[in-house]
Design a protein around this motif. Structure first.
Motif, PDB file in Angstrom:
ATOM      1  N   HIS A  15       0.854  -1.195   0.000  1.00 33.86           N
ATOM      2  CA  HIS A  15       0.000   0.000   0.000  1.00 33.86           C
ATOM      3  C   HIS A  15       0.886   1.241   0.000  1.00 33.86           C
ATOM      4  CE1 HIS A  15      -3.040   2.940   0.895  1.00 33.86           C
ATOM      5  NE2 HIS A  15      -2.409   3.296   2.011  1.00 33.86           N
ATOM      6  N   LEU A  16       0.678   2.128  -0.963  1.00 36.89           N
ATOM      7  CA  LEU A  16       1.417   3.378  -1.040  1.00 36.89           C
ATOM      8  C   LEU A  16       0.454   4.547  -0.816  1.00 36.89           C
ATOM      9  CD1 LEU A  16       3.709   2.762  -4.166  1.00 36.89           C
ATOM     10  CD2 LEU A  16       4.443   2.905  -1.794  1.00 36.89           C
ATOM     11  N   PRO A  17       0.579   5.255   0.304  1.00 36.62           N
ATOM     12  CA  PRO A  17      -0.339   6.378   0.584  1.00 36.62           C
ATOM     13  C   PRO A  17       0.076   7.650  -0.149  1.00 36.62           C
ATOM     14  CG  PRO A  17       1.200   6.117   2.388  1.00 36.62           C
ATOM     15  CD  PRO A  17       1.511   5.010   1.410  1.00 36.62           C
ATOM     16  N   PHE A  18       0.409   7.467  -1.438  1.00 37.04           N
ATOM     17  CA  PHE A  18       0.825   8.588  -2.263  1.00 37.04           C
ATOM     18  C   PHE A  18      -0.005   8.599  -3.536  1.00 37.04           C
ATOM     19  CE2 PHE A  18       4.590   6.898  -0.070  1.00 37.04           C
ATOM     20  CZ  PHE A  18       5.034   8.010   0.638  1.00 37.04           C
ATOM     21  N   ASP A  19      -0.155   9.762  -4.133  1.00 33.27           N
ATOM     22  CA  ASP A  19      -0.722   9.822  -5.471  1.00 33.27           C
ATOM     23  C   ASP A  19       0.275   9.181  -6.434  1.00 33.27           C
ATOM     24  OD1 ASP A  19      -2.857  11.169  -4.462  1.00 33.27           O
ATOM     25  OD2 ASP A  19      -2.084  13.173  -4.970  1.00 33.27           O
ATOM     26  N   GLN A  20      -0.236   8.657  -7.534  1.00 38.96           N
ATOM     27  CA  GLN A  20       0.634   8.003  -8.515  1.00 38.96           C
ATOM     28  C   GLN A  20       1.702   8.951  -9.035  1.00 38.96           C
ATOM     29  OE1 GLN A  20      -1.438   6.133 -11.735  1.00 38.96           O
ATOM     30  NE2 GLN A  20       0.421   5.410 -12.721  1.00 38.96           N
ATOM     31  N   VAL A  21       1.351  10.225  -9.180  1.00 40.12           N
ATOM     32  CA  VAL A  21       2.320  11.198  -9.685  1.00 40.12           C
ATOM     33  C   VAL A  21       3.512  11.329  -8.746  1.00 40.12           C
ATOM     34  CG1 VAL A  21       2.676  13.627 -10.292  1.00 40.12           C
ATOM     35  CG2 VAL A  21       0.548  12.473 -10.928  1.00 40.12           C
ATOM     36  N   MET A  22       3.242  11.183  -7.448  1.00 41.22           N
ATOM     37  CA  MET A  22       4.319  11.346  -6.468  1.00 41.22           C
ATOM     38  C   MET A  22       5.379  10.252  -6.582  1.00 41.22           C
ATOM     39  SD  MET A  22       2.091  12.219  -3.062  1.00 41.22           S
ATOM     40  CE  MET A  22       0.962  13.614  -2.955  1.00 41.22           C
ATOM     41  N   THR A  23       4.988   9.067  -7.049  1.00 40.56           N
ATOM     42  CA  THR A  23       5.903   7.929  -7.059  1.00 40.56           C
ATOM     43  C   THR A  23       6.145   7.369  -8.453  1.00 40.56           C
ATOM     44  OG1 THR A  23       4.052   6.417  -6.649  1.00 40.56           O
ATOM     45  CG2 THR A  23       5.249   7.240  -4.731  1.00 40.56           C
ATOM     46  N   GLU A  24       5.866   8.164  -9.486  1.00 36.29           N
ATOM     47  CA  GLU A  24       5.983   7.619 -10.836  1.00 36.29           C
ATOM     48  C   GLU A  24       7.430   7.313 -11.208  1.00 36.29           C
ATOM     49  OE1 GLU A  24       4.280  10.355 -13.540  1.00 36.29           O
ATOM     50  OE2 GLU A  24       5.622  12.014 -13.048  1.00 36.29           O
ATOM     51  N   GLU A  25       8.409   7.923 -10.511  1.00 34.81           N
ATOM     52  CA  GLU A  25       9.813   7.629 -10.782  1.00 34.81           C
ATOM     53  C   GLU A  25      10.403   6.662  -9.760  1.00 34.81           C
ATOM     54  OE1 GLU A  25      12.450  10.789 -11.959  1.00 34.81           O
ATOM     55  OE2 GLU A  25      10.767  12.175 -12.208  1.00 34.81           O
ATOM     56  N   LEU A  26       9.542   6.024  -8.993  1.00 30.76           N
ATOM     57  CA  LEU A  26      10.006   5.084  -7.974  1.00 30.76           C
ATOM     58  C   LEU A  26       9.969   3.668  -8.521  1.00 30.76           C
ATOM     59  CD1 LEU A  26      10.853   4.613  -4.997  1.00 30.76           C
ATOM     60  CD2 LEU A  26       8.408   4.330  -4.476  1.00 30.76           C
ATOM     61  N   GLY A  27      11.116   2.983  -8.482  1.00 32.99           N
ATOM     62  CA  GLY A  27      11.183   1.593  -8.918  1.00 32.99           C
ATOM     63  C   GLY A  27      11.122   0.645  -7.737  1.00 32.99           C
ATOM     64  N   GLN A  28      11.583  -0.582  -7.947  1.00 35.14           N
ATOM     65  CA  GLN A  28      11.613  -1.565  -6.871  1.00 35.14           C
ATOM     66  C   GLN A  28      12.853  -1.356  -6.017  1.00 35.14           C
ATOM     67  OE1 GLN A  28      10.811  -4.911  -9.894  1.00 35.14           O
ATOM     68  NE2 GLN A  28      10.206  -5.847  -7.962  1.00 35.14           N
ATOM     69  N   ASN A  29      12.715  -1.607  -4.715  1.00 34.82           N
ATOM     70  CA  ASN A  29      13.902  -1.665  -3.862  1.00 34.82           C
ATOM     71  C   ASN A  29      14.799  -2.801  -4.353  1.00 34.82           C
ATOM     72  OD1 ASN A  29      11.943  -1.050  -0.859  1.00 34.82           O
ATOM     73  ND2 ASN A  29      12.747   0.392  -2.334  1.00 34.82           N
ATOM     74  N   ALA A  30      16.094  -2.597  -4.266  1.00 32.73           N
ATOM     75  CA  ALA A  30      17.017  -3.616  -4.760  1.00 32.73           C
ATOM     76  C   ALA A  30      18.297  -3.614  -3.932  1.00 32.73           C
ATOM     77  CB  ALA A  30      17.347  -3.371  -6.231  1.00 32.73           C
ATOM     78  N   LEU A  31      18.845  -4.799  -3.738  1.00 34.10           N
ATOM     79  CA  LEU A  31      20.175  -4.975  -3.159  1.00 34.10           C
ATOM     80  C   LEU A  31      21.034  -5.606  -4.239  1.00 34.10           C
ATOM     81  CD1 LEU A  31      21.966  -4.834  -0.568  1.00 34.10           C
ATOM     82  CD2 LEU A  31      21.309  -7.208  -0.169  1.00 34.10           C
ATOM     83  N   VAL A  32      22.053  -4.896  -4.679  1.00 35.35           N
ATOM     84  CA  VAL A  32      22.876  -5.347  -5.802  1.00 35.35           C
ATOM     85  C   VAL A  32      24.294  -5.618  -5.313  1.00 35.35           C
ATOM     86  CG1 VAL A  32      23.736  -4.817  -8.104  1.00 35.35           C
ATOM     87  CG2 VAL A  32      21.477  -3.983  -7.388  1.00 35.35           C
TER      88      VAL A  32
END
Length: 520
Positions: free
Chosen positions: A390-407
Motif C-alpha cells: 500500500h502506497l499512501p501517495f498519489d501516482q504522480v508522487m511515485t511515478e519515478e520510484l522503482g523496486q527496492n534492490a540490493l545489488v
C-alpha cells in the motif's frame, strides 16, 4: 599462598583454535603446471604464485615446476616466469622475493605421451624434496584441454606421482592433489565420465575443480553479508523478494577463441559453473560452520532443489551478436569473426529461468543471463524486492520510484548497492530512487587478492571450501542439459546488435511476467 583457591580461568577449547583472522601460510610443497606455456599460466597462475610469495604466504621450501614440449632449460623457464610476473603480478616486484622463488623453479620438457619425460618429472620432484625440502607434497595443475586428461592422469599413476609416499618417522603424511580447470564436461554424461576418470587416480578429497569466480572478494563477502548481519536475514525469502537477477556480461567478442568456443556457447561456458554457483551461495541456508564440508552440504541442497521453469520457449533465450558499435569502435558480428563457422548455431547470449523449490524461495523466479558484446562488462547479483502493498501517495508522487534492490557487484567495481525511495527536496511530495553505495576500493586500504591467489593457496592448504565437488558438477548439468537439448532442436539463435543488452526474446522472457532486466 597456601589455602587460597586458584583464580585461573578455565580454558575455552574454542580459543585454542587458530585465529581465522591471521594469514594462512602453506607448508613445504611444489606446484607442477601442465600447460605452462598457455595464456592462463602466463597471465594468472605464475603471477599469482609470485604474489603469494611476496605476501609471505608460501614458505622458502616451495618449488614451481613447468611441464611442456618447449625445449627450455631451467634458466629459460625462469626467465619466462620473470617476464610473466613483471607484466601481470598484482604486487610490486621485489628482487629478494624473486630470488627466493627462482631458486625453486624447474622445467621438464616432453609431451604427455612421453614416458621418459614423466619419469624425469618424478626424479625432479624427488630431487626437490631433497634439495628444497618440499616434503613430498605436490599439487598438479592441469591447465590443459579435457581431452588430454586421460593420458596425463595415466602417466601420473604409472610413475607413482599421484600417490603420496609413506612419511618418515616423526613427519606428517605427504599429500598429492590435482587441480582441474573448467569445463567439467560438456553435459551430464561426459561430466560423470570425467569425474570417474579423475577419481580413478586421485580420491575426491584431493581433487580441486577451479571456478575462479568463487575466489573473488565480493563472492566471499556474500557469505559475510548474509550470515554476519541480522539486518537482511528476515527479508531474505519469498515473503519480500520478488525475483533475483544474476548477470555476467562481457563487452568483448571471441577475439581469436573461435576454436575453443564454437560448439560450447555461453550456457556451457558460464551458466553451468559461475552463475549456478553464485545462485547457490545466494540462496543456501546457514551452514553449521564455514568448514568446507558444511558449505558443500548446503550448496548441494540448493542444486538438488533447482527446477527449470517451463515452457522453455518462453522462459529461456539465446542469441548471437551481430556487427555494431562497442563504445566508439565498430566491431564485426560473431559469424564474421576469424575462424568461426558462418553456419554456427553456437549462442553468445544465454538466459534461463529457475525456481529454487524450497520453503524459503518457493515462487521466486531466478533469472540467469550471460553474454558477449553486451553494453558493458559487469557481473552482479541483484535481489529485487516486492513493492509495498500500500502506497499512501498519489501516482504522480511515485511515478519515478522503482523496486527496492540490493545489488552485489562482483566485478569490475566490487561492492554493494542498496536502492530505495527517498523524498526529493522541495515543498512537494515526490519520491525517487536513490542509491546507498559500498565500494571495496573506498572502504578498505588493503587491495583485494586476485582470485587465483586465494584459490591456489587453498589448494596448498587443502581447504576445498570454494571448489565444486562431483555432486555439484553433476547436479548443475542435470539442470542445464534439457535447455541445451531444447535449443539444439530449435532454429538459430536470435541476433542482437553488439553493444546492446541482448536479443529481443530475452526482454520478452521477463516482460511476460511484468518484469524487466536491469541495465547495469
Amino acid at each position: 599462598m597456601a589455602g587460597e583457591q586458584s583464580t585461573a580461568v578455565p580454558v575455552n577449547p574454542l580459543r585454542e583454535e587458530r585465529d581465522q583472522r591471521l594469514p594462512r601460510i602453506a607448508g613445504p610443497c611444489s606446484v607442477v603446471i601442465f600447460g605452462v606455456t598457455g595464456d592462463l599460466s602466463r597471465k594468472k597462475l605464475m603471477p599469482a604464485i609470485y604474489d603469494l610469495v611476496n605476501r609471505g604466504l608460501l614458505p622458502p621450501a616451495f618449488a614451481l615446476v613447468g611441464f611442456a614440449r618447449r625445449e627450455y632449460s631451467h634458466e629459460d623457464f625462469a626467465q619466462i616466469v620473470l617476464e610473466s610476473v613483471k607484466a601481470h603480478a598484482r604486487t610490486e616486484f621485489r628482487q629478494e622475493v624473486w630470488d627466493q622463488l627462482s631458486e625453486g623453479i624447474r622445467f621438464v620438457q616432453g609431451t604427455f605421451e612421453d614416458d621418459a619425460a614423466f619419469s624425469q618429472l618424478a626424479s625432479t620432484l624427488k630431487q626437490l624434496d631433497h634439495d628444497r625440502g618440499t616434503g613430498g607434497n605436490h599439487a598438479f595443475y592441469l591447465s590443459i584441454p579435457p581431452n588430454a586428461f586421460p593420458v596425463v592422469l595415466q602417466q601420473l599413476s604409472r610413475t607413482g606421482l599421484a600417490a603420496a609416499t609413506e612419511p618418515e618417522p616423526g613427519h606428517a603424511k605427504p599429500w598429492r592433489r590435482v587441480v582441474i580447470e573448467k569445463p567439467f564436461g560438456h553435459d551430464l554424461k561426459s561430466a560423470k565420465e570425467l569425474n570417474a576418470l579423475v577419481n580413478r587416480t586421485f580420491p575426491e578429497e584431493t581433487v580441486f575443480r577451479i571456478d575462479h569466480y568463487l575466489g573473488k572478494e565480493t563472492v566471499q563477502n556474500l557469505l559475510a553479508l548474509r550470515f554476519a548481519n541480522e539486518l537482511f536475514q528476515p527479508i531474505w525469502n519469498s515473503n519480500y523478494v520478488d525475483h533475483v537477477q544474476i548477470t555476467m556480461a562481457e563487452d568483448i567478442g571471441l577475439g581469436g577463441r573461435a576454436g575453443y568456443y564454437d560448439g560450447i556457447g555461453a550456457a556451457r561456458d558460464v551458466i553451468q559453473n559461475h552463475l549456478l554457483q553464485l545462485l547457490a551461495l545466494t540462496t543456501m541456508e546457514d551452514p553449521v560452520s564455514f568448514q568446507p564440508k558444511q558449505l558443500q552440504i548446503e550448496k548441494i541442497k540448493v542444486f538438488s532443489a533447482l527446477k527449470l521453469v517451463e515452457p522453455l520457449d518462453e522462459t529461456t533465450a539465446r542469441g548471437q551478436y551481430t556487427e555494431g558499435w562497442q563504445g566508439s569502435e565498430h566491431v564485426v558480428g560473431l559469424l564474421d569473426e576469424e575462424g568461426f563457422d558462418p553456419q554456427s548455431r553456437t549462442e553468445t547470449y544465454a538466459a534461463i529461468t529457475l525456481n529454487v523449490d524450497t520453503r524459503r524461495w518457493a515462487g521466486v523466479p531466478f533469472y540467469l543471463r550471460t553474454g558477449k558484446r553486451l553494453g558493458r562488462r559487469v557481473t552482479e547479483i541483484a535481489i529485487m524486492f516486492k513493492r509495498a502493498p500500500h502506497l499512501p501517495f498519489d501516482q504522480v508522487m511515485t511515478e519515478e520510484l522503482g523496486q527496492n534492490a540490493l545489488v552485489i557487484r562482483v566485478q569490475p567495481d566490487e561492492g554493494i548497492t542498496l536502492r530505495f525511495g527517498s523524498k526529493v527536496p522541495g515543498s512537494s511530495m515526490e519520491v525517487r530512487d536513490v542509491n546507498m553505495d559500498f565500494s571495496y576500493g573506498a572502504s578498505f586500504t588493503e587491495s583485494s587478492p586476485e582470485a587465483y591467489e586465494r584459490l591456489i593457496l587453498d589448494v596448498l592448504l587443502g581447504v576445498p571450501s570454494l571448489f565444486p565437488v562431483n555432486e555439484e558438477v553433476e547436479l548443475s548439468w542435470r539442470i542445464l542439459d534439457p535447455v541445451i537439448e531444447h535449443w539444439a532442436a530449435g532454429g538459430k539463435p536470435d541476433p542482437y546488435e553488439s553493444g546492446t543488452w541482448g536479443p529481443k526474446s530475452a526482454d520478452e522472457m521477463l516482460a511476460r511476467t511484468g518484469r524487466e532486466w536491469r541495465r547495469p
